[in-house]
Motif scaffolding. Structure first.
Motif, PDB file in Angstrom:
ATOM      1  N   LEU A  33      -9.244   7.943  -5.197  1.00 52.77           N
ATOM      2  CA  LEU A  33      -9.317   6.822  -4.263  1.00 52.77           C
ATOM      3  C   LEU A  33      -9.408   5.525  -5.066  1.00 52.77           C
ATOM      4  O   LEU A  33     -10.237   5.417  -5.969  1.00 52.77           O
ATOM      5  CB  LEU A  33     -10.548   6.987  -3.355  1.00 52.77           C
ATOM      6  CG  LEU A  33     -10.697   6.008  -2.205  1.00 52.77           C
ATOM      7  CD1 LEU A  33      -9.556   6.175  -1.206  1.00 52.77           C
ATOM      8  CD2 LEU A  33     -12.028   6.220  -1.495  1.00 52.77           C
ATOM      9  N   ARG A  34      -8.517   4.602  -4.771  1.00 51.58           N
ATOM     10  CA  ARG A  34      -8.499   3.326  -5.490  1.00 51.58           C
ATOM     11  C   ARG A  34      -8.540   2.176  -4.507  1.00 51.58           C
ATOM     12  O   ARG A  34      -8.055   2.269  -3.388  1.00 51.58           O
ATOM     13  CB  ARG A  34      -7.216   3.194  -6.322  1.00 51.58           C
ATOM     14  CG  ARG A  34      -7.093   4.170  -7.450  1.00 51.58           C
ATOM     15  CD  ARG A  34      -8.158   4.005  -8.525  1.00 51.58           C
ATOM     16  NE  ARG A  34      -8.120   2.748  -9.209  1.00 51.58           N
ATOM     17  CZ  ARG A  34      -7.411   2.497 -10.300  1.00 51.58           C
ATOM     18  NH1 ARG A  34      -6.681   3.434 -10.835  1.00 51.58           N
ATOM     19  NH2 ARG A  34      -7.439   1.319 -10.850  1.00 51.58           N
ATOM     20  N   ARG A  35      -9.105   1.092  -4.966  1.00 44.78           N
ATOM     21  CA  ARG A  35      -9.147  -0.144  -4.179  1.00 44.78           C
ATOM     22  C   ARG A  35      -8.112  -1.096  -4.759  1.00 44.78           C
ATOM     23  O   ARG A  35      -8.007  -1.256  -5.971  1.00 44.78           O
ATOM     24  CB  ARG A  35     -10.543  -0.765  -4.274  1.00 44.78           C
ATOM     25  CG  ARG A  35     -10.699  -2.054  -3.525  1.00 44.78           C
ATOM     26  CD  ARG A  35     -12.151  -2.484  -3.494  1.00 44.78           C
ATOM     27  NE  ARG A  35     -12.721  -2.646  -4.809  1.00 44.78           N
ATOM     28  CZ  ARG A  35     -12.899  -3.830  -5.397  1.00 44.78           C
ATOM     29  NH1 ARG A  35     -12.558  -4.925  -4.784  1.00 44.78           N
ATOM     30  NH2 ARG A  35     -13.439  -3.896  -6.586  1.00 44.78           N
ATOM     31  N   ILE A  36      -7.304  -1.691  -3.870  1.00 41.67           N
ATOM     32  CA  ILE A  36      -6.375  -2.726  -4.307  1.00 41.67           C
ATOM     33  C   ILE A  36      -6.674  -3.992  -3.506  1.00 41.67           C
ATOM     34  O   ILE A  36      -7.052  -3.935  -2.346  1.00 41.67           O
ATOM     35  CB  ILE A  36      -4.895  -2.302  -4.155  1.00 41.67           C
ATOM     36  CG1 ILE A  36      -4.567  -1.926  -2.718  1.00 41.67           C
ATOM     37  CG2 ILE A  36      -4.554  -1.182  -5.089  1.00 41.67           C
ATOM     38  CD1 ILE A  36      -3.105  -1.621  -2.493  1.00 41.67           C
ATOM     39  N   ILE A  37      -6.538  -5.119  -4.164  1.00 44.78           N
ATOM     40  CA  ILE A  37      -6.795  -6.413  -3.540  1.00 44.78           C
ATOM     41  C   ILE A  37      -5.453  -7.136  -3.451  1.00 44.78           C
ATOM     42  O   ILE A  37      -4.792  -7.358  -4.474  1.00 44.78           O
ATOM     43  CB  ILE A  37      -7.803  -7.231  -4.356  1.00 44.78           C
ATOM     44  CG1 ILE A  37      -9.120  -6.466  -4.466  1.00 44.78           C
ATOM     45  CG2 ILE A  37      -8.020  -8.597  -3.722  1.00 44.78           C
ATOM     46  CD1 ILE A  37     -10.078  -7.034  -5.476  1.00 44.78           C
ATOM     47  N   THR A  76      -8.288  -6.326   1.328  1.00 51.45           N
ATOM     48  CA  THR A  76      -8.693  -5.222   0.465  1.00 51.45           C
ATOM     49  C   THR A  76      -8.277  -3.931   1.146  1.00 51.45           C
ATOM     50  O   THR A  76      -8.590  -3.710   2.309  1.00 51.45           O
ATOM     51  CB  THR A  76     -10.204  -5.238   0.224  1.00 51.45           C
ATOM     52  OG1 THR A  76     -10.560  -6.479  -0.386  1.00 51.45           O
ATOM     53  CG2 THR A  76     -10.627  -4.101  -0.685  1.00 51.45           C
ATOM     54  N   ALA A  77      -7.554  -3.093   0.408  1.00 47.08           N
ATOM     55  CA  ALA A  77      -7.083  -1.827   0.970  1.00 47.08           C
ATOM     56  C   ALA A  77      -7.492  -0.695   0.046  1.00 47.08           C
ATOM     57  O   ALA A  77      -7.606  -0.878  -1.175  1.00 47.08           O
ATOM     58  CB  ALA A  77      -5.572  -1.849   1.132  1.00 47.08           C
ATOM     59  N   PHE A  78      -7.719   0.449   0.619  1.00 49.53           N
ATOM     60  CA  PHE A  78      -8.026   1.641  -0.148  1.00 49.53           C
ATOM     61  C   PHE A  78      -6.813   2.571  -0.090  1.00 49.53           C
ATOM     62  O   PHE A  78      -6.229   2.778   0.956  1.00 49.53           O
ATOM     63  CB  PHE A  78      -9.266   2.354   0.410  1.00 49.53           C
ATOM     64  CG  PHE A  78     -10.517   1.590   0.166  1.00 49.53           C
ATOM     65  CD1 PHE A  78     -11.175   1.662  -1.057  1.00 49.53           C
ATOM     66  CD2 PHE A  78     -11.041   0.769   1.156  1.00 49.53           C
ATOM     67  CE1 PHE A  78     -12.332   0.941  -1.274  1.00 49.53           C
ATOM     68  CE2 PHE A  78     -12.203   0.049   0.940  1.00 49.53           C
ATOM     69  CZ  PHE A  78     -12.848   0.130  -0.285  1.00 49.53           C
ATOM     70  N   VAL A 113      -5.480  -4.716  -9.128  1.00 54.81           N
ATOM     71  CA  VAL A 113      -5.956  -3.333  -9.102  1.00 54.81           C
ATOM     72  C   VAL A 113      -7.139  -3.250 -10.063  1.00 54.81           C
ATOM     73  O   VAL A 113      -6.954  -3.171 -11.274  1.00 54.81           O
ATOM     74  CB  VAL A 113      -4.847  -2.351  -9.524  1.00 54.81           C
ATOM     75  CG1 VAL A 113      -5.348  -0.917  -9.424  1.00 54.81           C
ATOM     76  CG2 VAL A 113      -3.603  -2.549  -8.682  1.00 54.81           C
ATOM     77  N   THR A 136       0.833  -1.214   0.000  1.00 55.99           N
ATOM     78  CA  THR A 136       0.000   0.000   0.000  1.00 55.99           C
ATOM     79  C   THR A 136       0.864   1.260   0.000  1.00 55.99           C
ATOM     80  O   THR A 136       0.500   2.258  -0.619  1.00 55.99           O
ATOM     81  CB  THR A 136      -0.970   0.022   1.193  1.00 55.99           C
ATOM     82  OG1 THR A 136      -0.227  -0.127   2.400  1.00 55.99           O
ATOM     83  CG2 THR A 136      -2.019  -1.052   1.072  1.00 55.99           C
ATOM     84  N   ASP A 140     -13.414   1.903  -9.122  1.00 59.57           N
ATOM     85  CA  ASP A 140     -14.758   1.448  -8.791  1.00 59.57           C
ATOM     86  C   ASP A 140     -15.224   1.938  -7.418  1.00 59.57           C
ATOM     87  O   ASP A 140     -16.206   1.447  -6.895  1.00 59.57           O
ATOM     88  CB  ASP A 140     -14.829  -0.073  -8.839  1.00 59.57           C
ATOM     89  CG  ASP A 140     -13.917  -0.733  -7.811  1.00 59.57           C
ATOM     90  OD1 ASP A 140     -13.086  -0.034  -7.216  1.00 59.57           O
ATOM     91  OD2 ASP A 140     -14.040  -1.948  -7.614  1.00 59.57           O
ATOM     92  N   VAL A 141     -14.505   2.906  -6.851  1.00 65.66           N
ATOM     93  CA  VAL A 141     -14.862   3.393  -5.523  1.00 65.66           C
ATOM     94  C   VAL A 141     -15.786   4.595  -5.681  1.00 65.66           C
ATOM     95  O   VAL A 141     -15.449   5.572  -6.339  1.00 65.66           O
ATOM     96  CB  VAL A 141     -13.601   3.789  -4.720  1.00 65.66           C
ATOM     97  CG1 VAL A 141     -13.996   4.311  -3.348  1.00 65.66           C
ATOM     98  CG2 VAL A 141     -12.666   2.601  -4.605  1.00 65.66           C
TER      99      VAL A 141
END
Length: 163
Positions: A129-133, A156-158, A109, A64, A113-114
């Motif tokens: 703002l992005r979401r990563i898995i 899952t992290a933002f 990535v 992150t 979609d946030v």
């Protein structure tokens, strides 16, 4: 009987433990040792889980942090494809060799979609703002397939763009 032998015999009879006393003492000691040995596997399991959680936390923090400071256009192009490898301390290794490999990580990535409540951004999606898995598997296989979700952790992290 000789008076000297009488005094020795009396002295030995008064100073020792009887067989029932010794048997009870040995039984109590054995019970204590068995109880302590019974706790060892639980302590070992707890130590292993704790070290695994610590390593996974380091891995997630590192990834992150890279996304926080990295170029987001590259993040969109790469999509985080491919596996990354880490040792038992959660430090990245550049080698695919089994020597020191403890964790295999895949980063995904998704497209932006946030959506925040009340957001007026284009299309309703938040651009900063992005979401990563992050998928973490405790495995020495450098080509771990990540097909059975029961065998790896998914975090899952933002990540917020601040620059």
């Amino acid at each position: 009987m000789n008076p000297f032998l009488k005094s020795i015999t009396r002295r030995f009879r008064k100073g020792g433990f009887s067989l029932p006393e010794v048997t009870i003492a040995v039984g109590i000691t054995a019970l204590g040792i068995v109880a302590i040995l019974g706790l060892l596997p639980q302590g070992y399991d707890m130590a292993m889980k704790t070290s695994q959680l610590t390593a996974e936390s380091r891995i997630v923090q590192q990834i992150t942090g890279e996304f926080n400071t990295g170029d987001w256009s590259e993040m969109d192009r790469a999509g985080g494809a491919g596996n990354r490898w880490f040792d038992d301390q959660g430090l990245e290794t550049n080698s695919r060799s089994d020597l020191g490999l403890s964790y295999v990580v895949r980063v995904e990535v998704p497209s932006p979609d946030v959506q925040l409540p009340g957001s007026t951004a284009s299309g309703g999606m938040e651009k900063n703002l992005r979401r990563i898995i992050i998928k973490v598997a405790a495995s020495t296989n450098p080509d771990y397939p990540f097909t059975d979700s029961r065998r790896f952790s998914t975090i899952t992290a933002f990540v917020a763009k601040t620059n």
